[in-house]
Enzyme design. Structure first.
Site, PDB file in Angstrom:
ATOM      1  N   GLY A  18      -1.279   5.191 -18.031  1.00  0.00           N
ATOM      2  CA  GLY A  18      -1.117   4.884 -19.453  1.00  0.00           C
ATOM      3  C   GLY A  18      -1.283   3.386 -19.665  1.00  0.00           C
ATOM      4  O   GLY A  18      -1.871   2.947 -20.655  1.00  0.00           O
ATOM      5  N   THR A  19      -0.782   2.614 -18.732  1.00  0.00           N
ATOM      6  CA  THR A  19      -0.896   1.153 -18.820  1.00  0.00           C
ATOM      7  C   THR A  19      -2.367   0.738 -18.916  1.00  0.00           C
ATOM      8  O   THR A  19      -2.742  -0.095 -19.741  1.00  0.00           O
ATOM      9  CB  THR A  19      -0.245   0.503 -17.577  1.00  0.00           C
ATOM     10  OG1 THR A  19       1.140   0.860 -17.568  1.00  0.00           O
ATOM     11  CG2 THR A  19      -0.391  -0.995 -17.574  1.00  0.00           C
ATOM     12  N   ASN A  57       9.837   4.702 -26.076  1.00  0.00           N
ATOM     13  CA  ASN A  57      10.352   5.147 -24.784  1.00  0.00           C
ATOM     14  C   ASN A  57      11.832   4.864 -24.585  1.00  0.00           C
ATOM     15  O   ASN A  57      12.498   5.539 -23.817  1.00  0.00           O
ATOM     16  CB  ASN A  57       9.554   4.492 -23.654  1.00  0.00           C
ATOM     17  CG  ASN A  57       9.349   3.003 -23.860  1.00  0.00           C
ATOM     18  OD1 ASN A  57       8.820   2.567 -24.878  1.00  0.00           O
ATOM     19  ND2 ASN A  57       9.784   2.216 -22.903  1.00  0.00           N
ATOM     20  N   GLN A  82       4.828   8.744 -24.679  1.00  0.00           N
ATOM     21  CA  GLN A  82       6.093   9.497 -24.720  1.00  0.00           C
ATOM     22  C   GLN A  82       6.012  10.711 -25.637  1.00  0.00           C
ATOM     23  O   GLN A  82       6.925  11.531 -25.656  1.00  0.00           O
ATOM     24  CB  GLN A  82       7.237   8.582 -25.184  1.00  0.00           C
ATOM     25  CG  GLN A  82       7.580   7.470 -24.206  1.00  0.00           C
ATOM     26  CD  GLN A  82       8.293   7.970 -22.953  1.00  0.00           C
ATOM     27  OE1 GLN A  82       8.882   9.050 -22.929  1.00  0.00           O
ATOM     28  NE2 GLN A  82       8.247   7.185 -21.878  1.00  0.00           N
ATOM     29  N   SER A  90      -0.344   9.649 -20.592  1.00  0.00           N
ATOM     30  CA  SER A  90      -0.046   9.436 -19.169  1.00  0.00           C
ATOM     31  C   SER A  90       0.499  10.728 -18.571  1.00  0.00           C
ATOM     32  O   SER A  90       1.487  11.280 -19.069  1.00  0.00           O
ATOM     33  CB  SER A  90       0.978   8.304 -19.025  1.00  0.00           C
ATOM     34  OG  SER A  90       1.358   8.175 -17.680  1.00  0.00           O
ATOM     35  N   ALA A  91      -0.131  11.189 -17.477  1.00  0.00           N
ATOM     36  CA  ALA A  91       0.184  12.522 -16.929  1.00  0.00           C
ATOM     37  C   ALA A  91       1.615  12.673 -16.421  1.00  0.00           C
ATOM     38  O   ALA A  91       2.219  13.741 -16.554  1.00  0.00           O
ATOM     39  CB  ALA A  91      -0.801  12.854 -15.809  1.00  0.00           C
ATOM     40  N   HIS A  92       2.167  11.590 -15.826  1.00  0.00           N
ATOM     41  CA  HIS A  92       3.474  11.783 -15.174  1.00  0.00           C
ATOM     42  C   HIS A  92       4.643  11.899 -16.155  1.00  0.00           C
ATOM     43  O   HIS A  92       5.779  12.130 -15.756  1.00  0.00           O
ATOM     44  CB  HIS A  92       3.731  10.692 -14.119  1.00  0.00           C
ATOM     45  CG  HIS A  92       4.059   9.328 -14.656  1.00  0.00           C
ATOM     46  ND1 HIS A  92       5.327   8.821 -14.637  1.00  0.00           N
ATOM     47  CD2 HIS A  92       3.284   8.358 -15.206  1.00  0.00           C
ATOM     48  CE1 HIS A  92       5.324   7.592 -15.132  1.00  0.00           C
ATOM     49  NE2 HIS A  92       4.089   7.294 -15.489  1.00  0.00           N
ATOM     50  N   THR A 123     -14.757   5.707  -8.684  1.00  0.00           N
ATOM     51  CA  THR A 123     -14.705   7.123  -8.309  1.00  0.00           C
ATOM     52  C   THR A 123     -13.434   7.753  -8.864  1.00  0.00           C
ATOM     53  O   THR A 123     -12.347   7.188  -8.750  1.00  0.00           O
ATOM     54  CB  THR A 123     -14.754   7.257  -6.770  1.00  0.00           C
ATOM     55  OG1 THR A 123     -15.971   6.654  -6.340  1.00  0.00           O
ATOM     56  CG2 THR A 123     -14.706   8.706  -6.331  1.00  0.00           C
ATOM     57  N   CYS A 126      10.643  -0.033 -16.594  1.00  0.00           N
ATOM     58  CA  CYS A 126       9.837  -1.136 -16.087  1.00  0.00           C
ATOM     59  C   CYS A 126      10.575  -2.464 -16.162  1.00  0.00           C
ATOM     60  O   CYS A 126      10.264  -3.389 -15.449  1.00  0.00           O
ATOM     61  CB  CYS A 126       8.535  -1.242 -16.874  1.00  0.00           C
ATOM     62  SG  CYS A 126       7.728   0.332 -17.032  1.00  0.00           S
TER      63      CYS A 126
END
Ligand code: PLP
Length: 399
Positions: A79-80, A159, A187, A207-209, A245, A334
């Site tokens: 996401g960053t 967040n 979020q 963001s996937a996580h 890649t 963070c």
């Protein structure tokens, strides 16, 4: 939730806004691409086609989740990175027009610190204030627009305090003035309905996580026709707009996770919102001198709870909770290594001492009412213990 107290799994996980556990179905979808299907998706031979096909299916899944076209989804490493791309890519592409960006005082550092970097290169940044619950006003946005404004970037949901912005109204202001609109929806996606079909949003970060997918993979939605420079230069991946890649397994995991999260969203939203409101009530009932940060009700993320506890240091409370295998967070994950109070709480007007005593509990897919019971067995006790030791505690009755 698994209640095994060992090093692999926490006993009580209340930090889903920092990251979520990988869903078993997602791991299963990823496994072939971590093992036998190792072909480079750019290669022409048949063996590599499974990887290419997997990536394109994931692109369709991500696009469907936000009602976009697959060609408008570009995978990134986080996401960053997607936030960096949106801000820097627009700033570079529009430098001839001007250099004014509008954002808010409560963005994640992945926006805030990029803006500070751009400011050093001559871009002017306006940080919109928020009210005491964290809402940005469309009128303030309108008033801050200048002839040289090239981009407005406002997060969909916060967040730390869970505030969900009036994105429809804010993006409408941008469209009316012909200015590009980006939103950091890290979020929001997978937790609340997010659609770019009916909204004039030009770029959107995911963001996937944060929704049961793997770490280290994100995506930027870029509406077709949006003028934005490429981010990484090199090979021809992602239509030459983001070279490198592809993280094949990660991307496939993101696709699987988003499909799963969106499919379960309505039921999970209800379940988690109820649990959130129960925990808020339980904390307010059991512990005196606490303030909920952020709004109540439907404009708050379903899993977000953020309290300031008077007379205590949030970090100390976190360490005591950690002794029970309980994971929560003070400020944003963070910045939890920093001694500065959260810039988000400061922007709400929360006094320094209260900001230092704030803790975020964030619920997720694996959270249960038993978790809440277990938390309430330890939380009031440790708050009392810290208050008893604090020279700041003014009132014996709260001990
Ligand atoms: N934006 C918001 C609102 C976030 O909460 C986070 C992560 O905490 C990010 C961006 C960064 O995402 P990532 O961890 O994928 O870099």
């Amino acid at each position: 939730m698994n209640t095994q107290n060992n090093l692999q799994k926490p006993f009580l996980y209340f930090d889903n806004a920092a990251t979520t556990p990988l869903c078993p179905e997602v791991l299963e979808a990823m496994m072939p691409y971590l093992t036998s299907q190792y072909g480079n998706p750019s290669a022409v031979y048949r063996f590599a086609r499974a990887a290419r096909k997997g990536i394109e299916e994931a692109r369709e899944q991500v696009a469907a989740a936000i009602s976009a076209q697959p060609g408008e989804i570009f995978f990134t490493a986080s996401g960053t990175e997607a936030n960096n791309w949106a801000l820097r890519g627009v700033s570079d592409a529009w430098r001839h027009k001007g250099g004014h960006i509008i954002t808010t005082a409560i963005e994640h550092h992945a926006i805030d610190h990029v803006c500070k970097g751009l400011a050093k290169q001559g871009v002017e940044v306006t940080y919109l204030p928020v009210d005491k619950e964290g809402f940005v006003s469309p009128e303030d946005l309108k008033a801050s627009i200048r002839p040289d404004t090239i981009l407005i970037s406002i997060m969909w949901a916060n967040n730390e305090i869970g505030t969900i912005q009036p994105i429809a109204d804010l993006s409408a202001v941008a469209r009316e003035k012909g200015i590009l609109f980006h939103t950091d929806a890290v979020q929001a996606v997978g937790h609340i309905p997010v659609s770019v079909q009916d909204l004039p949003v030009d770029m959107l970060t995911m963001s996937a996580h944060k929704f049961g997918g793997p770490k280290g993979v994100g995506a930027l939605y870029i509406r077709k026709g949006t003028k934005i420079d490429s981010f990484l230069y090199g090979g021809a991946q992602e239509k030459k707009r983001r070279a490198g890649t592809e993280n094949v397994a990660g991307i496939i995991g993101m696709g699987a996770a988003i499909a799963l999260a969106v499919g379960q969203q309505e039921a999970e939203h209800k379940r988690i919102t109820k649990m959130r409101d129960t925990l808020i009530k339980r904390i307010e009932y059991a512990i005196p001198k606490v303030d909920l940060n952020g709004p109540r009700g439907e404009n708050r993320l379903p899993g977000n709870i953020n309290f300031s506890f008077d007379y205590i240091e949030g970090e100390s409370l976190l360490l005591l909770l950690d002794m029970h295998g309980c994971c929560a967070s003070s400020g944003s994950a963070c910045s939890s290594a920093s001694l500065e109070p959260s810039h988000v709480l400061m922007a709400l007007g929360v006094p320094h001492e209260k900001a230092h005593g704030s803790i975020r509990f964030s619920l997720g897919k694996e959270s249960t009412y038993e978790d809440i019971e277990s938390l309430m067995e330890i939380l009031p006790k440790h708050v009392r213990q810290l208050r008893a030791m604090s020279p700041l505690t003014e009132d014996d009755e709260i001990l």
